[in-house]
Design a protein around this motif. Structure first.
Motif, PDB file in Angstrom:
ATOM      1  N   UNK A  43       6.407   2.137  -4.685  1.00 57.34           N
ATOM      2  CA  UNK A  43       7.671   2.182  -4.821  1.00 57.34           C
ATOM      3  C   UNK A  43       8.314   0.723  -5.330  1.00 57.34           C
ATOM      4  N   UNK A  44       7.745  -0.331  -4.634  1.00 56.26           N
ATOM      5  CA  UNK A  44       8.514  -1.737  -4.943  1.00 56.26           C
ATOM      6  C   UNK A  44       7.847  -2.060  -6.247  1.00 56.26           C
ATOM      7  N   UNK A  45       6.666  -2.009  -6.550  1.00 54.62           N
ATOM      8  CA  UNK A  45       6.061  -2.381  -7.792  1.00 54.62           C
ATOM      9  C   UNK A  45       6.747  -1.515  -8.994  1.00 54.62           C
ATOM     10  N   UNK A  46       6.950  -0.266  -8.749  1.00 54.13           N
ATOM     11  CA  UNK A  46       7.468   0.618  -9.911  1.00 54.13           C
ATOM     12  C   UNK A  46       9.112   0.068  -9.928  1.00 54.13           C
ATOM     13  N   UNK A  47       9.907  -0.185  -8.872  1.00 56.30           N
ATOM     14  CA  UNK A  47      11.206  -0.617  -8.983  1.00 56.30           C
ATOM     15  C   UNK A  47      11.350  -2.002  -9.693  1.00 56.30           C
ATOM     16  N   UNK A  48      10.394  -2.939  -9.484  1.00 53.78           N
ATOM     17  CA  UNK A  48      10.403  -4.132  -9.912  1.00 53.78           C
ATOM     18  C   UNK A  48      10.220  -3.875 -11.496  1.00 53.78           C
ATOM     19  N   UNK A  49       9.063  -3.383 -11.750  1.00 58.98           N
ATOM     20  CA  UNK A  49       8.667  -3.009 -13.295  1.00 58.98           C
ATOM     21  C   UNK A  49      10.288  -2.398 -13.991  1.00 58.98           C
ATOM     22  N   UNK A  50      10.871  -1.430 -13.473  1.00 60.95           N
ATOM     23  CA  UNK A  50      11.782  -0.875 -14.088  1.00 60.95           C
ATOM     24  C   UNK A  50      12.919  -1.813 -14.092  1.00 60.95           C
ATOM     25  N   UNK A  51      13.183  -2.834 -13.145  1.00 60.75           N
ATOM     26  CA  UNK A  51      14.350  -3.713 -13.087  1.00 60.75           C
ATOM     27  C   UNK A  51      13.977  -4.656 -14.338  1.00 60.75           C
ATOM     28  N   UNK A  52      12.623  -5.088 -14.807  1.00 61.53           N
ATOM     29  CA  UNK A  52      12.515  -5.893 -15.794  1.00 61.53           C
ATOM     30  C   UNK A  52      13.059  -5.450 -17.059  1.00 61.53           C
ATOM     31  N   UNK A  53      12.951  -4.113 -17.315  1.00 64.25           N
ATOM     32  CA  UNK A  53      13.531  -3.575 -18.536  1.00 64.25           C
ATOM     33  C   UNK A  53      14.969  -3.090 -18.441  1.00 64.25           C
TER      34      UNK A  53
ATOM     35  N   UNK B 154      11.976  19.028  13.531  1.00 69.79           N
ATOM     36  CA  UNK B 154      10.642  18.971  12.686  1.00 69.79           C
ATOM     37  C   UNK B 154      10.505  17.477  12.247  1.00 69.79           C
ATOM     38  N   UNK B 155       9.119  17.099  11.901  1.00 71.48           N
ATOM     39  CA  UNK B 155       8.791  15.968  11.542  1.00 71.48           C
ATOM     40  C   UNK B 155       9.360  15.401  10.263  1.00 71.48           C
ATOM     41  N   UNK B 156       9.800  13.973  10.305  1.00 68.33           N
ATOM     42  CA  UNK B 156      10.342  13.584   9.054  1.00 68.33           C
ATOM     43  C   UNK B 156       9.427  13.724   7.808  1.00 68.33           C
ATOM     44  N   UNK B 157       9.880  13.973   6.595  1.00 70.01           N
ATOM     45  CA  UNK B 157       8.867  13.660   5.479  1.00 70.01           C
ATOM     46  C   UNK B 157       8.266  12.394   5.442  1.00 70.01           C
ATOM     47  N   UNK B 158       7.115  12.573   4.943  1.00 72.23           N
ATOM     48  CA  UNK B 158       6.311  11.018   4.974  1.00 72.23           C
ATOM     49  C   UNK B 158       7.237  10.226   4.030  1.00 72.23           C
ATOM     50  N   UNK B 159       6.933   8.824   4.274  1.00 75.38           N
ATOM     51  CA  UNK B 159       7.732   8.011   3.511  1.00 75.38           C
ATOM     52  C   UNK B 159       6.592   7.626   2.382  1.00 75.38           C
ATOM     53  N   UNK B 160       7.425   6.901   1.413  1.00 73.72           N
ATOM     54  CA  UNK B 160       6.608   6.507   0.106  1.00 73.72           C
ATOM     55  C   UNK B 160       5.628   5.258   0.363  1.00 73.72           C
ATOM     56  N   UNK B 161       4.759   5.178  -0.652  1.00 71.90           N
ATOM     57  CA  UNK B 161       3.817   3.982  -0.506  1.00 71.90           C
ATOM     58  C   UNK B 161       4.955   2.788  -0.712  1.00 71.90           C
ATOM     59  N   UNK B 162       5.227   1.874   0.328  1.00 70.29           N
ATOM     60  CA  UNK B 162       6.189   0.877  -0.022  1.00 70.29           C
ATOM     61  C   UNK B 162       5.683  -0.074  -1.167  1.00 70.29           C
TER      62      UNK B 162
END
Length: 152
Positions: free
Chosen positions: A76-86, A65-73
């Motif tokens: 995901x990166x912006x959210x991860x960066x924001x969380x890392x600041x906290x 079957x096809x792979x699940x669609x990947x996240x919007x990079x």
């Protein structure tokens, strides 16, 4: 590249990230350059990608079957960066180590023949070795940035 080299890189990445636990708060929050992420933000965006691989890539690579669609990079990166600041340095490194060790365990569980089997992501056919070579390039790019920012 061999599976053993991919595993070695991932084990070394854990050691590298653990070595960052010696940084001061000032060093941890140091930007990689003008207008660039901080070391904290770079380090903090790695575990979410490992988690994505664990949950949405490894279980699906060899299904018909096809792979699940990947996240919007960017999202995901912006959210991860924001969380890392906290988060603290310790929390960020612990999360990376925990998730990367899960990934290492999953990679160790693969059969030898799995590494050379082909699968498809979108229009691209590749093997697991090739897929993880690209992940290693991503890690190494960021590790070089961190070393450069710290002048080590």
């Amino acid at each position: 590249m061999k599976a053993s080299e991919i595993l070695w890189h991932n084990e070394e990445s854990v050691r590298f990230m653990q070595s960052l636990s010696q940084l001061t708060e000032e060093e941890w929050r140091r930007p990689l350059g003008q207008g660039k992420w901080t070391i904290a933000e770079v380090a903090g965006h790695l575990a979410p990608w490992d988690q994505f691989i664990l949950e949405h890539r490894l279980p699906y690579f060899f299904r018909d079957a096809p792979l699940p669609e990947g996240p919007d990079a960017e999202v995901l990166n912006a959210r991860s960066a924001k969380e890392s600041r906290l988060r603290s340095l310790e929390e960020t490194i612990e999360e990376f180590v925990f998730v990367r060790r899960q990934l290492i365990g999953a990679l160790r569980d693969l059969q030898a023949g799995d590494w050379s089997r082909e699968f498809q992501i979108g229009d691209t056919r590749m093997t697991l070795v090739h897929y993880f070579e690209e992940m290693i390039e991503h890690d190494e790019h960021h590790f070089r940035q961190i070393r450069h920012a710290l002048d080590i």
